[in-house]
Design an enzyme around this catalytic site. Structure first.
Site, mmCIF file in Angstrom:
data_model
loop_
_atom_site.group_PDB
_atom_site.id
_atom_site.type_symbol
_atom_site.label_atom_id
_atom_site.label_comp_id
_atom_site.label_asym_id
_atom_site.label_seq_id
_atom_site.Cartn_x
_atom_site.Cartn_y
_atom_site.Cartn_z
ATOM 1 N N SER A 68 63.746 6.844 -80.994
ATOM 2 C CA SER A 68 63.247 8.197 -80.759
ATOM 3 C C SER A 68 62.733 8.453 -79.349
ATOM 4 C CB SER A 68 62.183 8.468 -81.808
ATOM 5 O OG SER A 68 61.820 9.806 -81.789
ATOM 6 N N ASP A 280 63.451 15.554 -78.642
ATOM 7 C CA ASP A 280 63.153 14.163 -78.276
ATOM 8 C C ASP A 280 64.414 13.319 -78.478
ATOM 9 O OD1 ASP A 280 63.246 13.960 -81.030
ATOM 10 O OD2 ASP A 280 61.586 12.546 -81.157
HETATM 11 C C1 G16 Z 1 56.973 8.936 -84.381
HETATM 12 C C2 G16 Z 1 56.493 9.482 -85.686
HETATM 13 C C3 G16 Z 1 55.560 10.647 -85.455
HETATM 14 C C4 G16 Z 1 54.433 10.223 -84.527
HETATM 15 C C5 G16 Z 1 54.979 9.573 -83.258
HETATM 16 C C6 G16 Z 1 53.903 8.943 -82.415
HETATM 17 O O1 G16 Z 1 57.696 9.921 -83.709
HETATM 18 O O2 G16 Z 1 57.600 9.879 -86.465
HETATM 19 O O3 G16 Z 1 55.078 11.089 -86.680
HETATM 20 O O4 G16 Z 1 53.653 11.312 -84.178
HETATM 21 O O5 G16 Z 1 55.885 8.547 -83.598
HETATM 22 O O6 G16 Z 1 53.270 7.944 -83.168
HETATM 23 P P1 G16 Z 1 52.222 6.950 -82.552
HETATM 24 O O7 G16 Z 1 51.169 7.807 -81.913
HETATM 25 O O8 G16 Z 1 51.713 6.155 -83.703
HETATM 26 O O9 G16 Z 1 52.920 6.135 -81.500
HETATM 27 P P2 G16 Z 1 59.144 9.624 -83.119
HETATM 28 O O10 G16 Z 1 59.656 10.972 -82.782
HETATM 29 O O11 G16 Z 1 58.942 8.736 -81.931
HETATM 30 O O12 G16 Z 1 59.865 8.950 -84.241
#
Ligand code: G16
Length: 547
Positions: A68, A280
């Site tokens: 991501s 993203d």
């Molecule tokens: C993932 C999660 C999101 C979260 C983000 C940041 O996003 O799916 O729900 O807000 O990570 O998480 P953390 O602050 O724990 O690093 P993505 O879009 O990177 O899959």
């Protein structure tokens, strides 16, 4: 016996996907995530686990290879449950056990899951696999497929898809097509038809109103939105930037960069007042922005999106005369102004959960209509079965008056436009564009609904981020000792201030958030809290400097 031969096969194949010595990984906010070079064994084992999960649920399971928003060198894996949701906490635990089992202990770990979950190994299994555009995703998704086949599971490789597209496929498959057709074309058709239905009666939409600048983060979202464009029949005119043809994934662009840095991505040529959005790296998040008259950057993040969508839905419910309860789910990152506006002015129920869409999704399921968005732009809307039925009935009722019927039809098409399985940048973008068109709103008018409190997000490197433990939906820390007291006394120095810290579940950092009445105060508070984290939670490297 056949079972023993199968385990023999797993054993042999797992030797081809060895675990790096001494590596310990945790199933984080959204699956495993680290440097791509360390993930081959994890992928193979997640193929095994997804196969077991499929046998257990007697349904198709999804495995998405993506990291991501992380840098291009990283990769990761997200598991998708039958209705398109994230896997349950118990299975996250199994995932961690399998990922960390030594080669010799892998079969024991596997048998342990089979036993604990009373899985019938004779049951057929089916796993859908997807991947993002990272160079490492190709071989890593092959490792997932290897794992599935080692346990005799059936697989379907969707290749390059966005994360929400894969969630959608899984849900379509397991609802026997009631949710839609489990193909990428089926996804484009369903969403574009709903979008065209929603916007077709909006009078005199000008080309300016149809124009939207899209930053594809040099990732999968760029490819997929291009594929979709022809289906939209010019009802939306997209100018795509950071399409992956030259730039690096997420580098100086994408939703996370724009949200955290509070500035426009590289490569997007925007003139004053033009609507722009950024996806993203796997297109499950979106944020909007525009440049104001004085060249000032204005961000419309997940909180503004939730407000726009819930206002629109509430209005339609009133027009339709439908008594359905609507709630908004946020996290600690939600801007204080947004929560205040939703509670005090809009008078909707607001809930706060821990970070991670799995938590928000869960909370949103408790209402007739649950709008959930993380401030970072990750979110969607969930409609209960009863709510969907009421909307459908009214839309088909020939005895209702014109206004009610119009509202019911809009609601019905809105339901069809939304990807209810998970946050989806493309679906959210179409919904926002439709809402702005239907309400005749400019991006400035949307922005003016409430004014964000100035805020700042920072990262602090510590030796082991697990020393930080939080409570109250991550709004307070319980360890290390003294940290919360330090934050409390720092917050008291500023007006309208709030701050919290939490260990990231996707990166090896501690995240710091602060908001206050002015940008200077928010910046100063964020810096001071970062210093407290550095000193009390084992900071490494240089001490955080003032902004
Ligand atoms: C993932 C999660 C999101 C979260 C983000 C940041 O996003 O799916 O729900 O807000 O990570 O998480 P953390 O602050 O724990 O690093 P993505 O879009 O990177 O899959």
């Amino acid at each position: 016996t056949a079972r023993m031969a199968q385990f023999e096969e797993v054993s042999q194949k797992s030797a081809v996907h060895p675990m790096p010595v001494g590596l310990v990984l945790q199933y984080g906010t959204a699956g495993f995530r680290t440097n791509a070079k360390q993930l081959d064994h994890v992928m193979f084992r997640m193929g095994l686990l997804a196969t077991l999960r499929s046998k257990k649920t007697k349904a198709t399971i999804g495995v998405m290879v993506t990291a991501s928003h992380n840098p291009e060198e990283d990769n990761g894996v997200k598991l998708v449950d039958p209705m398109g949701e994230m896997v349950t906490p118990a299975w996250e635990g199994y995932a961690t056990q399998l990922a960390n089992a030594e080669q010799e202990g892998l079969l024991t770990a596997l048998k342990d899951v089979i036993e604990r979950e009373a899985i019938s190994m004779a049951q057929e299994a089916s796993v859908f696999v997807g991947k993002d555009t990272r160079p490492s995703s190709e071989s890593l998704s092959q490792a997932v497929l290897d794992g599935v086949h080692a346990l005799g599971g059936h697989s379907k490789d969707y290749g390059l898809v966005t994360t929400p597209q894969l969630h959608y496929m899984v849900c379509c498959q397991n609802t026997q097509g009631r949710y839609g057709e489990a193909t990428v074309k089926g996804y484009y058709r369903k969403l574009s038809q709903a979008f065209i239905q929603l916007t077709k009666n909006v009078p005199n939409r000008t080309d300016d109103q149809k124009a939207l600048l899209v930053d594809g983060a040099n990732g999968i979202g760029a490819l997929k939105v291009c594929e979709m464009e022809t289906y939209l029949k010019n009802e939306l005119q997209l100018s795509l930037f950071n399409d992956g043809s030259s730039g690096k994934l997420n580098h100086l662009c994408g939703a996370d960069y724009v949200k955290v840095q509070q500035r426009a991505p590289k490569g997007v040529e925007m003139t004053a007042g033009e609507r722009c959005c950024s996806y993203d790296g796997d297109a499950d998040r979106i944020v909007y922005y525009y440049s104001g008259s004085a060249g000032r950057f204005h961000l419309l993040d997940g909180d503004k999106i939730a407000t726009l969508i819930s206002t629109y839905l509430k209005e339609l419910l009133t027009q339709a005369g439908l008594d359905l309860q609507i709630a908004v789910v946020q996290t600690a990152y939600a801007n204080g102004s947004s929560t205040q506006y939703l509670e005090d002015t809009m008078k909707v129920i607001v809930r706060c959960t821990k970070t991670g869409v799995k938590h928000l999704h869960h909370a949103a399921q408790e209402f007739d209509i649950g709008v959930y968005f993380e401030a970072n732009g990750h979110g969607t809307v969930l409609f209960s079965k009863a709510a969907e039925e009421k909307i459908q009935q009214l839309a088909q009722d020939s005895n209702t008056n014109d206004e009610r019927k119009r509202a019911a039809l809009l609601l019905q098409n809105t339901v069809n436009l939304i990807n209810q399985t998970v946050g989806d940048a493309i679906s959210d973008m179409l919904l926002i564009e439709a809402v702005l068109a239907i309400r005749g709103m400019t991006v400035q008018q949307w922005d003016a609904i409430y004014t964000d409190l100035p805020n700042r997000q920072l990262k602090v490197k510590v030796a082991d981020r697990r020393v930080i433990d939080t409570t109250d939906a991550e709004r307070r820390t319980v360890s290390p000792a003294g940290l919360q007291e330090a934050i409390d006394s720092l917050v008291k120095k500023y007006r309208q201030a709030r701050s919290f810290v939490r260990p990231s579940g996707t990166e090896d950092v501690v995240r710091v958030y602060a908001e206050a009445d002015t940008q200077e105060s928010a910046d100063a508070l964020a810096h001071e809290v970062s210093l407290a984290v550095y000193r009390l939670a084992g900071g490494v490297g240089e001490e955080p400097k003032p902004l």
